[in-house]
Design a protein around this motif. Structure first.
Motif, mmCIF file in Angstrom:
data_model
loop_
_atom_site.group_PDB
_atom_site.id
_atom_site.type_symbol
_atom_site.label_atom_id
_atom_site.label_comp_id
_atom_site.label_asym_id
_atom_site.label_seq_id
_atom_site.Cartn_x
_atom_site.Cartn_y
_atom_site.Cartn_z
ATOM 1 N N ASP A 125 0.434 -1.119 -0.108
ATOM 2 C CA ASP A 125 -0.281 0.148 -0.131
ATOM 3 C C ASP A 125 1.088 1.090 -0.156
ATOM 4 N N MET A 126 1.543 1.236 0.784
ATOM 5 C CA MET A 126 2.659 2.020 0.824
ATOM 6 C C MET A 126 3.817 2.555 -0.450
ATOM 7 N N TYR A 127 3.868 1.380 -0.727
ATOM 8 C CA TYR A 127 4.459 1.637 -1.883
ATOM 9 C C TYR A 127 4.205 2.292 -3.589
ATOM 10 N N LYS A 128 2.605 2.219 -3.505
ATOM 11 C CA LYS A 128 2.001 2.320 -4.442
ATOM 12 C C LYS A 128 1.200 3.835 -4.333
ATOM 13 N N LYS A 129 1.561 4.460 -2.825
ATOM 14 C CA LYS A 129 0.919 5.778 -2.766
ATOM 15 C C LYS A 129 2.202 6.057 -3.130
ATOM 16 N N GLN A 130 3.545 5.654 -2.760
ATOM 17 C CA GLN A 130 4.873 6.322 -3.078
ATOM 18 C C GLN A 130 5.366 6.595 -4.361
ATOM 19 N N LEU A 131 5.276 5.531 -5.635
ATOM 20 C CA LEU A 131 5.169 5.477 -6.242
ATOM 21 C C LEU A 131 5.346 6.625 -7.688
ATOM 22 N N ASN A 132 4.955 7.710 -7.174
ATOM 23 C CA ASN A 132 5.191 8.927 -8.009
ATOM 24 C C ASN A 132 5.700 9.969 -7.445
ATOM 25 N N TRP A 133 5.743 9.928 -6.013
ATOM 26 C CA TRP A 133 6.663 11.295 -5.292
ATOM 27 C C TRP A 133 7.546 10.922 -5.804
ATOM 28 N N VAL A 134 8.642 12.342 -5.593
ATOM 29 C CA VAL A 134 10.354 12.443 -6.448
ATOM 30 C C VAL A 134 10.824 13.380 -5.622
ATOM 31 N N ILE A 135 12.146 12.526 -5.947
ATOM 32 C CA ILE A 135 13.293 13.388 -4.625
ATOM 33 C C ILE A 135 13.949 14.104 -6.111
ATOM 34 N N ILE A 136 13.863 15.002 -6.385
ATOM 35 C CA ILE A 136 14.669 15.969 -7.821
ATOM 36 C C ILE A 136 15.649 15.696 -7.589
ATOM 37 N N ASP A 137 17.156 15.547 -6.187
ATOM 38 C CA ASP A 137 18.129 15.362 -6.443
ATOM 39 C C ASP A 137 18.575 13.993 -6.437
ATOM 40 N N GLU A 138 19.474 13.628 -7.074
ATOM 41 C CA GLU A 138 19.921 12.134 -7.460
ATOM 42 C C GLU A 138 21.000 11.908 -6.236
ATOM 43 N N SER A 139 21.850 12.751 -5.639
ATOM 44 C CA SER A 139 22.546 12.006 -4.445
ATOM 45 C C SER A 139 21.466 12.127 -3.355
#
Length: 656
Positions: A558-572
């Motif tokens: 459930d948590m994976y699906k919720k966060q699937l489209n969340w973004v952390i911009i910086d690669e590092s």
């Protein structure tokens, strides 16, 4: 040419008749000279009859007087004959097919000698007529000559009067001189055309298009001669025609189609910036090289005339070269819809105009340049006022964006990435001095003292409004964990401004604080999300191991699906978060499986440790999607952007 030949024939006939009359007058004078001595001898012989012969002495005096009158008349008459010969020779030179092509200066000298000869001919004709009329009156009143001599004198007077009338008519009609002047105009155009060289961006140098000294002296000589005979108007028209064509040819290699585009066609920001970049380059080229050369040439060629003549000539060439089109393009930008990007465009335009200010003052300082001066003045006014107004209202426009929604993936809002890049652009070494100068002028027009900290304080206000917006937007998320990702992304963005103009302005303490906040929100995120589902594997849980494993897998899914489209911009930062989440879950999950001897490799219900790690590594990656935000902010900077890739958009200043 037939009329001119007829005039020459008439002059020749007059010359022959006048010569014959002069010869007769000369014979009369010789006869009178011979009669005088005989009367004197007779006077001696008849001394005794002094009283009776006294009239004879009177006749002797009369003959002497007639001789003197004829002698005085002969001088101008002979001069007329000599001048007629010169006039005929000069006419042949002026009517020759070669014209001025072989030697301009000799041809102009011939015209000048012809004009002087005609003047001298007129004055000598008048003088000879006056003396011969006096002789005629004297002879008719003293009966010392027969009718034949009197008739010759009258014929001489008539010939001279006819010659005088012919000369006056020739001067008034001026067909011969008009033809000569036409030839000068043709030579003027030919010399100018053959000597004109175009200037291009590749060979832009003021000396490239300068005319050689000998060529200039020929043109100047023609101008002076034509001006002295009221023929300068055609000469100026020819000059404007030839040099305007040369100026247009110099501009022909440039792609100037953008000058005619309506401003609405520049909706594409990259296209707009490209056009303004070209405008800046082309504006400097046309002013510093094309028009500078034309200005110098006008002054050199027509410098002997009134300044209004050659400056008026130059203005016509400048207009034909397209200077008004360049100014109108700048005006279209200045009158376009307000936006932050427009401020940068206006600063660019002001920079060009300021760089060319001395050139404009030199080239367009005369009264004949009023249209160009007024348009330039209006453009500068609109640029200064427009740029200042946009700059003053930037914090307000950031505040107005507060009502928009934050990104659904927790990434950096377009407003934030745009405005930080935008502030860096305003603060760079190119823009900031220009912005400062514009604001100083604007304050001066309002009779207000300029505050040296104005730009800095305004940037502070913009950043402060951005921070308030971030706080408001973070509270708009329904999921607290997403708000933590959102704040983490934005604090990282601020922290990454180190070694930029904006970062230097805000200072190290501000930069470091944002770095600390980034770590703070990262920790909150872990505790709020993966830390909670990790508790499901706790040994204190009374539920059976299989059920606990199933609950963990369901919560993870459930948590994976919720966060699937969340973004952390910086690669590092994204890689670091991956490691933290993996370190938080996978070892504990593996230990749990081993502790309870649970085998899930072939299960369709439970995840393996490796599958957990693989899935976690796919989180937080930016997707290639186009955001649809209610925000009205929109623009695009050319050049290097930060890690956030921003689509093209427009930032409309809604309050304006």
């Amino acid at each position: 040419m037939a009329e001119e030949q007829k005039s020459l024939d008439n002059l020749s006939a007059c010359r022959n008749l006048l010569k014959a009359s002069v010869d007769n007058s000369t014979a009369l004078a010789l006869a009178l000279d011979k009669t005088g001595p005989r009367i004197a001898e007779l006077d001696k012989k008849l001394m005794v009859l002094e009283v009776a012969i006294r009239p004879g002495g009177s006749k002797n005096c009369t003959f002497a007087a007639v001789r003197d009158h004829i002698g005085l008349a002969l001088g101008p008459a002979v001069a007329v004959l000599k001048i007629l010969d010169s006039v005929r020779e000069l006419e042949r030179s002026l009517l020759s097919d070669s014209g001025p092509d072989s030697d301009i200066f000799s041809y102009i000298s011939t015209i000048r000698r012809f004009e002087e000869a005609m003047k001298f001919l007129t004055s000598n004709c008048n003088l000879a007529i006056q003396w011969l009329q006096g002789v005629n009156q004297f002879l008719e009143g003293n009966s010392v000559a027969d009718d034949r001599y009197i008739s010759n004198v009258k014929r001489s007077v008539a010939i001279l009067e006819e010659l005088l009338a012919t000369g006056e008519q020739a001067r008034r009609n001026g067909k011969l001189l008009c033809g000569a002047f036409d030839k000068l105009e043709i030579s003027f155009k030919q010399i100018l055309t053959e000597s004109s060289a175009t200037v291009g961006l590749a060979n832009s140098s003021p000396s490239i298009a300068e005319l050689p000294g000998p060529i200039l002296r020929k043109l100047q000589a023609i101008v002076e001669k034509l001006n002295g005979n009221n023929r300068i108007k055609n000469c100026i028209s020819i000059f404007v025609e030839v040099r305007s064509l040369n100026a247009r040819n110099s501009m022909q290699s440039l792609d100037l189609d953008y000058l005619e585009k309506a401003i609405k066609e520049h909706d594409d920001v990259k296209d707009m910036e490209s056009c303004i970049h070209d405008w800046s380059k082309h504006m400097k080229f046309i002013v510093k090289y094309v028009l500078e050369n034309e200005h110098s040439l006008c002054k050199e060629v027509f410098g002997s005339l009134a300044s209004s003549v050659w400056t008026g000539c130059f203005v016509k060439i400048a207009v034909e070269a397209g200077i008004l089109s360049f100014l109108r393009f700048g005006m279209s930008i200045a009158e376009s819809k307000k936006s932050p990007i427009k401020l940068l465009h206006l600063l660019n335009i002001f920079s060009v105009l300021e760089d060319l200010r001395m050139d404009f003052n030199k080239l367009f300082g005369g009264e004949s340049c009023n249209e160009i001066k007024n348009m330039t003045r209006d453009l500068v006014t609109k640029v200064v006022n427009g740029a200042s107004e946009i700059f003053w209202e930037l914090p307000l426009q950031v505040e107005l964006e507060r009502r928009s929604s934050p990104p659904t993936d927790g990434s950096i809002p377009r407003l934030v990435s745009f405005m930080t890049d935008y502030c860096n652009r305003l603060l760079d070494d190119n823009s900031r001095p220009i912005l400062t100068q514009v604001l100083r002028i604007y304050q001066g027009w309002k009779h207000e003292k300029y505050d040296e900290g104005l730009v800095t304080n305004q940037i502070y206000s913009i950043v402060r409004e951005i921070a308030v917006n971030l706080d408001a937007w973070s509270k708009a998320y329904e999921q607290r964990a997403l708000s933590y990702i959102f704040m983490m992304n934005n604090h990282f963005h601020f922290n990454s401004l180190k070694d930029t103009k904006l970062g230097d302005l805000m200072g190290d303490s501000w930069l470091n604080a944002n770095g600390n906040y980034k770590e703070y929100y990262s920790a909150l995120y872990l505790r709020q999300t993966w830390g909670k589902i990790l508790a499901l594997l706790s040994q204190d849980n009374p539920v059976s191991s299989t059920k606990r494993l199933m609950a963990f897998n369901e919560a993870f899914d459930d948590m994976y699906k919720k966060q699937l489209n969340w973004v952390i911009i910086d690669e590092s930062s994204r890689d670091k978060m991956h490691k933290l989440v993996v370190q938080t879950l996978v070892p504990a999950y593996t230990s749990y499986l081993q502790k309870y001897s649970l085998v899930v490799e072939h299960s369709d219900v439970f995840y393996t440790a490796q599958s957990l790690e693989n899935m976690l590594s796919t989180l937080f990656k930016p997707k290639q999607v186009k955001y649809t935000s209610s925000s009205t902010i929109g623009s695009h900077f050319t050049g290097k952007q930060r890690n956030a890739v921003i689509d093209q958009y427009r930032f409309t200043l809604t309050a304006m």
